[in-house]
Design a protein around this motif. Structure first.
Motif, PDB file in Angstrom:
ATOM      1  N   GLY A  43       0.374  -1.647  -0.458  1.00 41.51           N
ATOM      2  CA  GLY A  43       0.317   0.155  -0.206  1.00 41.51           C
ATOM      3  C   GLY A  43       0.921   1.224   0.187  1.00 41.51           C
ATOM      4  O   GLY A  43       0.035   2.540  -0.142  1.00 41.51           O
ATOM      5  N   ARG A  44       1.731   1.316  -0.238  1.00 40.05           N
ATOM      6  CA  ARG A  44       2.959   2.316   0.117  1.00 40.05           C
ATOM      7  C   ARG A  44       3.858   2.545  -1.602  1.00 40.05           C
ATOM      8  O   ARG A  44       3.879   1.228  -1.889  1.00 40.05           O
ATOM      9  CB  ARG A  44       4.022   1.890   1.072  1.00 40.05           C
ATOM     10  CG  ARG A  44       3.375   2.167   2.202  1.00 40.05           C
ATOM     11  CD  ARG A  44       2.709   3.453   2.623  1.00 40.05           C
ATOM     12  NE  ARG A  44       2.582   3.460   3.814  1.00 40.05           N
ATOM     13  CZ  ARG A  44       1.349   4.220   4.294  1.00 40.05           C
ATOM     14  NH1 ARG A  44       0.717   4.334   3.540  1.00 40.05           N
ATOM     15  NH2 ARG A  44       1.163   4.063   5.525  1.00 40.05           N
ATOM     16  N   GLU A  45       3.668   3.715  -1.866  1.00 40.82           N
ATOM     17  CA  GLU A  45       4.770   4.005  -3.551  1.00 40.82           C
ATOM     18  C   GLU A  45       5.610   4.905  -2.787  1.00 40.82           C
ATOM     19  O   GLU A  45       6.538   5.671  -1.811  1.00 40.82           O
ATOM     20  CB  GLU A  45       3.797   4.962  -3.956  1.00 40.82           C
ATOM     21  CG  GLU A  45       4.173   5.157  -5.388  1.00 40.82           C
ATOM     22  CD  GLU A  45       3.378   5.897  -6.302  1.00 40.82           C
ATOM     23  OE1 GLU A  45       4.024   6.184  -7.295  1.00 40.82           O
ATOM     24  OE2 GLU A  45       2.332   6.232  -6.142  1.00 40.82           O
ATOM     25  N   TYR A  46       7.214   3.901  -3.745  1.00 40.11           N
ATOM     26  CA  TYR A  46       7.975   4.295  -3.118  1.00 40.11           C
ATOM     27  C   TYR A  46       8.591   4.708  -4.120  1.00 40.11           C
ATOM     28  O   TYR A  46       8.855   4.426  -5.316  1.00 40.11           O
ATOM     29  CB  TYR A  46       9.198   2.993  -2.720  1.00 40.11           C
ATOM     30  CG  TYR A  46       9.251   2.311  -1.361  1.00 40.11           C
ATOM     31  CD1 TYR A  46       8.830   2.759  -0.548  1.00 40.11           C
ATOM     32  CD2 TYR A  46       7.801   2.112  -1.506  1.00 40.11           C
ATOM     33  CE1 TYR A  46       9.256   2.629   1.077  1.00 40.11           C
ATOM     34  CE2 TYR A  46       7.506   0.837  -0.450  1.00 40.11           C
ATOM     35  CZ  TYR A  46       7.376   1.323   1.337  1.00 40.11           C
ATOM     36  OH  TYR A  46       7.648   1.042   2.351  1.00 40.11           O
ATOM     37  N   PHE A  47       9.241   6.261  -4.412  1.00 41.48           N
ATOM     38  CA  PHE A  47      10.301   6.411  -6.082  1.00 41.48           C
ATOM     39  C   PHE A  47      11.460   7.830  -5.156  1.00 41.48           C
ATOM     40  O   PHE A  47      10.990   8.010  -3.998  1.00 41.48           O
ATOM     41  CB  PHE A  47       8.910   7.356  -6.301  1.00 41.48           C
ATOM     42  CG  PHE A  47       8.243   8.998  -5.994  1.00 41.48           C
ATOM     43  CD1 PHE A  47       8.886   9.537  -6.272  1.00 41.48           C
ATOM     44  CD2 PHE A  47       7.458   8.744  -4.663  1.00 41.48           C
ATOM     45  CE1 PHE A  47       8.442  10.672  -5.611  1.00 41.48           C
ATOM     46  CE2 PHE A  47       6.563   9.603  -4.602  1.00 41.48           C
ATOM     47  CZ  PHE A  47       7.919  11.472  -4.871  1.00 41.48           C
ATOM     48  N   PHE A  48      11.917   7.404  -6.502  1.00 38.84           N
ATOM     49  CA  PHE A  48      13.095   8.651  -6.178  1.00 38.84           C
ATOM     50  C   PHE A  48      12.854  10.199  -7.141  1.00 38.84           C
ATOM     51  O   PHE A  48      12.908   9.812  -8.242  1.00 38.84           O
ATOM     52  CB  PHE A  48      14.880   7.821  -6.660  1.00 38.84           C
ATOM     53  CG  PHE A  48      15.880   8.630  -6.518  1.00 38.84           C
ATOM     54  CD1 PHE A  48      16.352   9.590  -5.448  1.00 38.84           C
ATOM     55  CD2 PHE A  48      16.501   8.716  -7.427  1.00 38.84           C
ATOM     56  CE1 PHE A  48      17.639  10.091  -5.771  1.00 38.84           C
ATOM     57  CE2 PHE A  48      18.029   8.761  -7.647  1.00 38.84           C
ATOM     58  CZ  PHE A  48      18.564  10.147  -6.543  1.00 38.84           C
ATOM     59  N   GLY A  49      13.782  11.222  -6.411  1.00 38.27           N
ATOM     60  CA  GLY A  49      13.334  12.432  -7.007  1.00 38.27           C
ATOM     61  C   GLY A  49      14.518  13.003  -6.491  1.00 38.27           C
ATOM     62  O   GLY A  49      15.420  13.281  -5.900  1.00 38.27           O
ATOM     63  N   GLY A  50      13.732  13.814  -5.110  1.00 40.51           N
ATOM     64  CA  GLY A  50      13.794  15.010  -4.250  1.00 40.51           C
ATOM     65  C   GLY A  50      14.351  13.766  -3.297  1.00 40.51           C
ATOM     66  O   GLY A  50      13.867  14.044  -1.937  1.00 40.51           O
ATOM     67  N   GLY A  51      15.708  12.656  -3.269  1.00 46.35           N
ATOM     68  CA  GLY A  51      15.802  11.592  -1.926  1.00 46.35           C
ATOM     69  C   GLY A  51      14.192  10.930  -2.219  1.00 46.35           C
ATOM     70  O   GLY A  51      14.322  10.650  -3.353  1.00 46.35           O
ATOM     71  N   VAL A  52      14.407  10.074  -1.647  1.00 51.64           N
ATOM     72  CA  VAL A  52      13.922   8.772  -1.459  1.00 51.64           C
ATOM     73  C   VAL A  52      12.436   8.930  -0.777  1.00 51.64           C
ATOM     74  O   VAL A  52      12.155   9.144   0.561  1.00 51.64           O
ATOM     75  CB  VAL A  52      14.170   7.317  -1.109  1.00 51.64           C
ATOM     76  CG1 VAL A  52      12.890   6.064  -1.260  1.00 51.64           C
ATOM     77  CG2 VAL A  52      15.545   6.831  -1.813  1.00 51.64           C
ATOM     78  N   ASN A  53      11.609   9.210  -1.454  1.00 48.90           N
ATOM     79  CA  ASN A  53      10.037   9.161  -1.401  1.00 48.90           C
ATOM     80  C   ASN A  53       8.918   8.383  -0.746  1.00 48.90           C
ATOM     81  O   ASN A  53       9.220   6.855  -1.752  1.00 48.90           O
ATOM     82  CB  ASN A  53       9.685   9.921  -1.888  1.00 48.90           C
ATOM     83  CG  ASN A  53      10.318  11.483  -2.208  1.00 48.90           C
ATOM     84  OD1 ASN A  53       9.456  12.338  -1.431  1.00 48.90           O
ATOM     85  ND2 ASN A  53      10.979  11.913  -2.659  1.00 48.90           N
ATOM     86  N   ILE A  54       8.175   8.244   0.323  1.00 46.72           N
ATOM     87  CA  ILE A  54       7.388   7.429   0.371  1.00 46.72           C
ATOM     88  C   ILE A  54       6.202   7.683   0.688  1.00 46.72           C
ATOM     89  O   ILE A  54       6.015   8.750   1.483  1.00 46.72           O
ATOM     90  CB  ILE A  54       7.908   6.500   1.799  1.00 46.72           C
ATOM     91  CG1 ILE A  54       9.262   5.384   1.736  1.00 46.72           C
ATOM     92  CG2 ILE A  54       6.704   5.749   1.968  1.00 46.72           C
ATOM     93  CD1 ILE A  54       9.295   5.298   3.098  1.00 46.72           C
ATOM     94  N   THR A  55       4.942   7.754   0.191  1.00 52.10           N
ATOM     95  CA  THR A  55       3.468   7.983   0.238  1.00 52.10           C
ATOM     96  C   THR A  55       2.284   6.949  -0.336  1.00 52.10           C
ATOM     97  O   THR A  55       3.117   5.692  -0.548  1.00 52.10           O
ATOM     98  CB  THR A  55       3.607   8.860  -0.767  1.00 52.10           C
ATOM     99  OG1 THR A  55       2.157   9.808  -0.709  1.00 52.10           O
ATOM    100  CG2 THR A  55       3.681   8.081  -1.963  1.00 52.10           C
ATOM    101  N   ARG A  56       1.511   6.795   0.330  1.00 58.63           N
ATOM    102  CA  ARG A  56       0.465   5.951   0.367  1.00 58.63           C
ATOM    103  C   ARG A  56       0.161   6.073  -1.638  1.00 58.63           C
ATOM    104  O   ARG A  56       0.205   7.154  -2.715  1.00 58.63           O
ATOM    105  CB  ARG A  56      -1.248   6.259   0.360  1.00 58.63           C
ATOM    106  CG  ARG A  56      -1.305   6.568   1.906  1.00 58.63           C
ATOM    107  CD  ARG A  56      -2.007   7.389   2.309  1.00 58.63           C
ATOM    108  NE  ARG A  56      -1.728   7.460   4.063  1.00 58.63           N
ATOM    109  CZ  ARG A  56      -1.388   9.124   3.962  1.00 58.63           C
ATOM    110  NH1 ARG A  56      -1.398   9.740   3.489  1.00 58.63           N
ATOM    111  NH2 ARG A  56      -1.432   9.017   5.171  1.00 58.63           N
ATOM    112  N   ALA A  57      -0.123   4.810  -1.804  1.00 56.30           N
ATOM    113  CA  ALA A  57       0.024   4.212  -3.761  1.00 56.30           C
ATOM    114  C   ALA A  57      -0.487   4.741  -4.094  1.00 56.30           C
ATOM    115  O   ALA A  57      -1.934   5.389  -3.699  1.00 56.30           O
ATOM    116  CB  ALA A  57      -0.682   3.371  -3.603  1.00 56.30           C
TER     117      ALA A  57
END
Length: 171
Positions: A43-57
């Motif tokens: 249920g979490r979305e992990y992505f890289f941009g301004g560092g590693v980010n974690i948000t709700r999917a």
């Protein structure tokens, strides 16, 4: 322990469809898109941009996914998955390490997925080298300034939006 799917999310064609139109002219073959990717697990979305980010999917600034690709399964608990993401965000995927060609969101998705489920982005997708293919094309040198502008915008992406400082995570 329950096996949980790990999915690669093709969130956005960063060219808004332009790659499909001009791709064949630039590199001599069809191009579906120039993709921003992230990983969704538990249920979490992990992505890289301004560092590693974690948000709700589905709540990243890149919007709802255009495509999903199941990469594998994991038994890792949420706290271990988060710790792996945070460790990557303090080592290889810091904001200052973002590079549109050599260290972008797709490289993060590949590395992170490989660590949590043993499967990275399949080579057959062409996602990991999409920018290199573009730069190696006859028109590549003329596109370098456009890619440089994209790098500064995408390298600053956080859950707050584009050009925001520091990675963000939900509570």
């Amino acid at each position: 322990m329950t096996m949980i799917p790990v999915a690669l999310i093709l969130c956005a064609d960063l060219t808004n469809g332009l790659a499909q139109v001009i791709g064949p002219m630039l590199i001599g073959r069809p191009v579906e898109g120039v993709w921003h990717t992230s990983i969704v697990v538990r249920g979490r979305e992990y992505f890289f941009g301004g560092g590693v980010n974690i948000t709700r999917a589905g709540e990243s600034p890149f919007g709802q996914p255009q495509k999903k690709l199941k990469l594998g399964m994991t038994q890792l608990p949420p706290e271990i998955i988060r710790a792996i993401a945070e460790d990557l965000g303090q080592s290889k995927f810091r904001q200052q390490d973002y590079n549109l060609i050599k260290n972008n969101c797709n490289h993060f998705s590949h590395t992170f997925s490989s660590l949590i489920c043993g499967e990275g982005i399949p080579e057959s997708t062409g996602i990991l080298n999409q920018h290199e293919v573009l730069l190696d094309s006859p028109m590549g040198p003329q596109l370098a300034p456009i890619l440089a502008a994209m790098e500064s915008q995408l390298g600053g992406a956080t859950v707050q939006g584009f050009g925001q400082a520091g990675a963000q995570q939900p509570s």
